[in-house]
Design an enzyme around this catalytic site. Structure first.
Site, mmCIF file in Angstrom:
data_model
loop_
_atom_site.group_PDB
_atom_site.id
_atom_site.type_symbol
_atom_site.label_atom_id
_atom_site.label_comp_id
_atom_site.label_asym_id
_atom_site.label_seq_id
_atom_site.Cartn_x
_atom_site.Cartn_y
_atom_site.Cartn_z
ATOM 1 N N PRO A 89 10.766 68.182 -95.720
ATOM 2 C CA PRO A 89 10.237 69.376 -95.227
ATOM 3 C C PRO A 89 9.460 70.171 -96.483
ATOM 4 O O PRO A 89 8.633 71.079 -95.853
ATOM 5 C CB PRO A 89 11.614 70.008 -94.866
ATOM 6 C CG PRO A 89 12.630 69.290 -95.397
ATOM 7 C CD PRO A 89 12.310 68.077 -95.716
ATOM 8 N N GLU A 116 20.914 65.568 -98.937
ATOM 9 C CA GLU A 116 20.105 66.666 -99.133
ATOM 10 C C GLU A 116 18.627 66.113 -99.640
ATOM 11 O O GLU A 116 17.888 66.970 -100.402
ATOM 12 C CB GLU A 116 20.742 67.252 -100.527
ATOM 13 C CG GLU A 116 22.011 68.281 -100.088
ATOM 14 C CD GLU A 116 21.962 69.092 -98.796
ATOM 15 O OE1 GLU A 116 20.721 70.006 -98.971
ATOM 16 O OE2 GLU A 116 22.489 69.190 -97.968
ATOM 17 N N ARG A 154 -1.659 55.925 -81.575
ATOM 18 C CA ARG A 154 -2.442 56.289 -80.289
ATOM 19 C C ARG A 154 -3.890 56.463 -81.021
ATOM 20 O O ARG A 154 -4.812 56.254 -80.054
ATOM 21 C CB ARG A 154 -2.310 57.859 -80.079
ATOM 22 C CG ARG A 154 -0.925 58.039 -79.326
ATOM 23 C CD ARG A 154 -0.623 59.433 -79.005
ATOM 24 N NE ARG A 154 -1.883 59.985 -78.001
ATOM 25 C CZ ARG A 154 -1.799 59.977 -76.850
ATOM 26 N NH1 ARG A 154 -0.795 59.038 -76.093
ATOM 27 N NH2 ARG A 154 -2.692 60.281 -76.141
ATOM 28 N N ASP A 169 -7.643 64.425 -75.711
ATOM 29 C CA ASP A 169 -6.517 64.932 -76.143
ATOM 30 C C ASP A 169 -6.699 66.629 -76.820
ATOM 31 O O ASP A 169 -7.804 66.782 -77.564
ATOM 32 C CB ASP A 169 -5.654 64.297 -77.189
ATOM 33 C CG ASP A 169 -4.953 63.250 -76.237
ATOM 34 O OD1 ASP A 169 -4.992 63.203 -75.119
ATOM 35 O OD2 ASP A 169 -4.576 62.319 -77.099
HETATM 36 N N1 SAM Z 1 17.721 69.893 -98.531
HETATM 37 C C1 SAM Z 1 16.433 69.421 -97.964
HETATM 38 C C2 SAM Z 1 15.742 70.522 -98.104
HETATM 39 O O1 SAM Z 1 16.157 71.732 -98.016
HETATM 40 O O2 SAM Z 1 14.416 70.649 -97.990
HETATM 41 C C3 SAM Z 1 16.760 69.060 -96.621
HETATM 42 C C4 SAM Z 1 17.037 67.514 -96.389
HETATM 43 S S1 SAM Z 1 17.220 66.919 -94.911
HETATM 44 C C5 SAM Z 1 18.970 67.551 -94.242
HETATM 45 C C6 SAM Z 1 17.219 65.356 -94.926
HETATM 46 C C7 SAM Z 1 16.250 64.416 -94.797
HETATM 47 O O3 SAM Z 1 15.852 64.672 -93.303
HETATM 48 C C8 SAM Z 1 15.122 65.047 -95.703
HETATM 49 O O4 SAM Z 1 15.179 64.109 -96.962
HETATM 50 C C9 SAM Z 1 13.795 64.414 -94.797
HETATM 51 O O5 SAM Z 1 13.534 62.992 -95.434
HETATM 52 C C10 SAM Z 1 14.181 64.626 -93.559
HETATM 53 N N2 SAM Z 1 13.671 65.840 -92.928
HETATM 54 C C11 SAM Z 1 14.371 67.065 -92.768
HETATM 55 N N3 SAM Z 1 13.500 67.810 -92.008
HETATM 56 C C12 SAM Z 1 12.285 67.312 -91.836
HETATM 57 C C13 SAM Z 1 11.046 67.765 -91.689
HETATM 58 N N4 SAM Z 1 10.921 68.938 -91.259
HETATM 59 N N5 SAM Z 1 9.738 67.046 -91.788
HETATM 60 C C14 SAM Z 1 10.247 65.745 -92.258
HETATM 61 N N6 SAM Z 1 11.388 65.191 -92.808
HETATM 62 C C15 SAM Z 1 12.323 65.863 -92.452
#
Ligand code: SAM
Length: 228
Positions: A89, A116, A154, A169
């Site tokens: 994220p 996490e 795509r 698109d």
């Molecule tokens: N503790 C992290 C934070 O607050 O940024 C969130 C961890 S999330 C529960 C677990 C995993 O989900 C991340 O390491 C990532 O690989 C994936 N993930 C979660 N949200 C994402 C997003 N918006 N985009 C891409 N990957 C995501």
């Protein structure tokens, strides 16, 4: 284009890969998707891959050693080594422009986090391209990796037939317009009729109508695109 996915949940991928366009692209050898279990690179006999965060706090963190080792091993499995992509994220938000930039890469290694997320040293050592699919938190990177693969295939020449070309698109090739409304049979349903112009056979007029509707749609729904 080749994707190597590193995940703790490889079982999530076969269903997705066996359907529709992606399946056809794989069978036609236009796209290759290899899924690897991060746990195969665990260093202890319990296949431990995560541990508690230093400094305290909730949850578990993916350990640096198995993750770095897994990426290095997977890189050696084929040529070219490929670019490393971390689903997180905190990454650059995926949009069509970013998709088009990534689509020139012959090989991407997608790192899916869980719990996490990753020990910071994974990023410091591997310098991955960090990609977020939006400002919300998923349980893991697998669905995010599927979103990336779906948008990227795509762009691979030959994957879409003419009838499904990505040329028109919304968002493609710097296009800042949403798509115009589309209709198919029947011509009337519950009193709602297909716009007369689309039945006229006048291609010039149809083109003008579609452009005007695109603009109207974009103004109504995503005026930010026009301001940009
Ligand atoms: N503790 C992290 C934070 O607050 O940024 C969130 C961890 S999330 C529960 C677990 C995993 O989900 C991340 O390491 C990532 O690989 C994936 N993930 C979660 N949200 C994402 C997003 N918006 N985009 C891409 N990957 C995501």
């Amino acid at each position: 284009m080749r994707f190597d996915v590193l995940t703790l949940f490889p079982e999530m991928f076969p269903g997705y890969m066996s359907q529709s366009l992606l399946n056809k692209a794989i069978e036609g050898q236009l796209v290759d998707v290899q899924v690897h279990n991060l746990r195969d690179w665990a260093t202890d006999k319990h296949q431990k891959i995560d541990d508690r965060p230093f400094g305290g706090g909730p949850g578990m963190i993916l350990m640096v050693e198995p993750v770095v080792n897994s990426v290095r091993a997977v890189q050696k499995m084929a040529q070219p080594k490929g670019k490393i992509v971390m689903m997180t994220p905190s990454g650059r938000r995926l949009d069509q422009k970013f998709v088009e930039e990534l689509a020139v890469e012959p090989r991407l290694i997608l790192l899916c986090g869980r719990y996490e997320g990753f020990d910071q040293r994974v990023t410091d050592i591997l310098h991955p391209i960090e990609v977020s699919i939006g400002d919300y938190i998923l349980n893991g990177g697998e669905v995010a990796a599927m979103v990336m693969i779906d948008s990227l295939v795509r762009m691979v020449p030959g994957v879409l037939g003419d009838e499904q070309s990505s040329w028109d698109d919304s968002f493609s090739r710097g296009n800042r317009m949403l798509e115009y409304p589309q209709y198919t049979r029947p011509r009337e349903f519950e009193g709602l009729e297909v716009p007369e112009i689309l039945l006229s056979g006048n291609h010039g007029e149809i083109e003008r109508w579609r452009k005007a509707k695109s603009l109207e749609n974009t103004r109504l729904r995503r005026s930010d695109l026009i301001e940009e």
